[in-house]
Scaffold this motif. Structure first.
Motif, PDB file in Angstrom:
ATOM      1  N   GLY A 269      22.423  68.622  61.520  1.00  0.00           N
ATOM      2  CA  GLY A 269      21.270  69.505  61.535  1.00  0.00           C
ATOM      3  C   GLY A 269      20.224  68.933  60.606  1.00  0.00           C
ATOM      4  O   GLY A 269      20.419  67.865  60.025  1.00  0.00           O
ATOM      5  N   PRO A 270      19.136  69.640  60.422  1.00  0.00           N
ATOM      6  CA  PRO A 270      18.079  69.140  59.548  1.00  0.00           C
ATOM      7  C   PRO A 270      18.549  68.855  58.113  1.00  0.00           C
ATOM      8  O   PRO A 270      17.947  68.068  57.400  1.00  0.00           O
TER       9      PRO A 270
ATOM     10  N   PHE B 297      15.103  75.743  71.592  1.00  0.00           N
ATOM     11  CA  PHE B 297      16.170  74.972  70.942  1.00  0.00           C
ATOM     12  C   PHE B 297      15.737  73.513  70.893  1.00  0.00           C
ATOM     13  O   PHE B 297      15.768  72.809  71.894  1.00  0.00           O
ATOM     14  N   HIS B 298      15.308  73.073  69.726  1.00  0.00           N
ATOM     15  CA  HIS B 298      14.755  71.741  69.551  1.00  0.00           C
ATOM     16  C   HIS B 298      15.847  70.761  69.131  1.00  0.00           C
ATOM     17  O   HIS B 298      16.595  71.034  68.193  1.00  0.00           O
TER      18      HIS B 298
ATOM     19  N   ARG C  86      12.775  65.445  66.698  1.00  0.00           N
ATOM     20  CA  ARG C  86      13.081  66.866  66.951  1.00  0.00           C
ATOM     21  C   ARG C  86      11.837  67.732  66.772  1.00  0.00           C
ATOM     22  O   ARG C  86      11.635  68.712  67.499  1.00  0.00           O
ATOM     23  N   GLU C  87      11.000  67.375  65.834  1.00  0.00           N
ATOM     24  CA  GLU C  87       9.773  68.136  65.582  1.00  0.00           C
ATOM     25  C   GLU C  87       8.841  68.122  66.788  1.00  0.00           C
ATOM     26  O   GLU C  87       8.004  69.010  66.936  1.00  0.00           O
TER      27      GLU C  87
ATOM     28  N   GLU D  16      19.112  72.458  65.652  1.00  0.00           N
ATOM     29  CA  GLU D  16      19.007  73.619  64.777  1.00  0.00           C
ATOM     30  C   GLU D  16      20.324  74.362  64.697  1.00  0.00           C
ATOM     31  O   GLU D  16      21.203  74.176  65.534  1.00  0.00           O
ATOM     32  N   GLY D  17      20.426  75.249  63.717  1.00  0.00           N
ATOM     33  CA  GLY D  17      21.553  76.168  63.642  1.00  0.00           C
ATOM     34  C   GLY D  17      22.774  75.599  62.944  1.00  0.00           C
ATOM     35  O   GLY D  17      22.810  74.440  62.538  1.00  0.00           O
TER      36      GLY D  17
END
Length: 135
Positions: free
Chosen positions: A111-112, A28-29, A18-19, A82-83
């Protein structure tokens, strides 16, 4: 059921991918990782291009890496975005997952901060398109 350590490695691979997302338009990753039958992890990110919607999803990248490595079967999936809202695979990616995974294959969405919900491929795409095997 995959071991906790394998799920943690799959999640870490999706977060790391994702990074590297190329999302200059949506910002939006998304990262995804698939676990193959051999136990290898193939991760990918979304890639946007100026001629929207010609980019591709993180799941598509991960599946492409799986296939280019000579593998054809997915045992588990992780998708990270994200989010606060769940980001499940889009319709096209659901069909791509159904091509390489069984209906009971788990798709972990989060998510993360971690996994938020687990679906199966069959729940995400209950009436997938299938071709008959050719002899």
């Amino acid at each position: 059921m995959i071991p906790d350590a394998t799920l943690a490695a799959l999640f870490a691979a999706a977060v790391a991918a994702r990074e590297n997302a190329h999302a200059p338009y949506s910002r939006f990753h998304v990262g995804a990782a698939v676990l193959s039958e051999s136990g290898a992890i193939h991760a990918g990110c979304n890639v946007e291009v100026a001629s929207f919607p010609e980019g591709w999803c993180a799941e598509t990248t991960a599946i492409g890496k799986l296939v280019s490595a000579g593998e054809k079967s997915i045992r588990a999936v992780v998708v990270v975005a994200e989010g606060d809202r769940l980001t499940t695979p889009c319709g096209g990616c659901r069909q791509r997952l159904a091509e390489f995974a069984a209906p009971d294959t788990p798709v972990h969405v989060g998510g993360p901060d971690g996994i938020r919900r687990v679906f199966t491929v069959g729940e995400l795409l209950p009436a997938s398109f299938e071709l008959e095997e050719q002899p």
